[in-house]
Design a protein around this motif. Structure first.
Motif, PDB file in Angstrom:
ATOM      1  N   THR A   1       0.843  -1.189   0.000  1.00 54.57           N
ATOM      2  CA  THR A   1       0.000   0.000   0.000  1.00 54.57           C
ATOM      3  C   THR A   1       0.877   1.238   0.000  1.00 54.57           C
ATOM      4  OG1 THR A   1      -1.754  -1.133   1.225  1.00 54.57           O
ATOM      5  CG2 THR A   1      -1.802   1.284   1.239  1.00 54.57           C
TER       6      THR A   1
ATOM      7  N   GLU B   1      -3.246  -2.468 -12.337  1.00 54.76           N
ATOM      8  CA  GLU B   1      -3.488  -3.321 -11.165  1.00 54.76           C
ATOM      9  C   GLU B   1      -3.409  -2.535  -9.850  1.00 54.76           C
ATOM     10  OE1 GLU B   1       0.853  -4.047 -12.458  1.00 54.76           O
ATOM     11  OE2 GLU B   1      -1.123  -3.783 -13.396  1.00 54.76           O
TER      12      GLU B   1
ATOM     13  N   LYS C   1      -4.899  -0.182  -7.313  1.00 58.31           N
ATOM     14  CA  LYS C   1      -6.202   0.355  -6.928  1.00 58.31           C
ATOM     15  C   LYS C   1      -5.996   1.670  -6.196  1.00 58.31           C
ATOM     16  CE  LYS C   1     -10.219  -0.603  -3.984  1.00 58.31           C
ATOM     17  NZ  LYS C   1     -10.812  -1.542  -2.983  1.00 58.31           N
TER      18      LYS C   1
END
Length: 219
Positions: free
Chosen positions: A156, A174, A176
């Motif tokens: 993240t 890919e 997000k």
């Protein structure tokens, strides 16, 4: 915030006071301060150990990057204060930008703010306007490239980026993306602010959106 503007902060204050009125400029600064408070509280609620931090204008990582962050904190930047807290809690700072590209844009801004006459300022502003679109595109491509290269699967990242950047659509498919504040509404607020001299209902509503606590965002 003024603390993020470095040596041009006082000139920005003088220009904004003249263009907007001192009262409107002060209200704007108050909104920005609360905006950063809401961002900080939201990020405080997350477990950020191992998160990667990407920062608008960050031209280094490791020891040099930490020095830049500490300098920003000492100058009173809430942005860098938040970044510093993330790093203390285990997040990792990543070099986000190219030094040469950031310096190019900074030099254009310095020439505008240090112009000695209205004519000189007008010429400097025109040159910056002509170069700005290309420079911003180059910076956005570099930033997106850094994220694509350094953010691995199942990791993240947190990106602090100005609303006029356009990084999201350049990211790998890919990845997000969750916006903690909608970029379009941040830009609407700014555009409305610089084209008015009074704090009317529309500007108030946009300002209230910026200062609302963040909710409904998940990672």
């Amino acid at each position: 915030m003024s603390a993020d503007m470095g040596s041009v902060a006082s000139i920005l204050d003088d220009t904004a006071n003249a263009r907007l009125t001192p009262e409107l400029w002060q209200r704007h600064k108050d909104i920005v301060s609360v905006f950063w408070d809401s961002i900080g509280r939201f990020l405080d609620s997350l477990k950020v150990n191992g998160f990667k931090v990407y920062q608008d204008g960050m031209i280094a990582d490791s020891a040099e990057g930490l020095r830049v962050v500490k300098e920003g904190i000492n100058q009173g930047s809430k942005n860098y204060e938040i970044v510093g807290k993330l790093l203390e809690r285990g997040a990792v700072l990543v070099k986000t930008e190219s030094l040469s590209m950031v310096k190019q844009e900074y030099n254009y801004i310095i020439k505008m703010t240090r112009s000695r006459s209205p004519k000189e300022r007008e010429v400097a502003a025109l040159r910056y306007k002509q170069a700005r679109g290309k420079l911003l595109k180059q910076r956005d491509e570099f930033i997106a490239g850094r994220i694509n290269e350094t953010l691995s699967e199942d990791e993240t990242g947190i990106l602090f980026i100005g609303a006029y950047h356009n990084v999201i659509h350049r990211l790998a498919p890919e990845i997000k993306v969750a916006q903690v504040k909608e970029v379009t509404r941040v830009k609407d607020y700014h555009k409305y602010l610089i084209n008015t001299r009074r704090y009317d209902q529309q500007l108030q509503e946009l300002g209230e959106y910026l200062t609302l606590p963040i909710s409904g965002v998940s990672f």
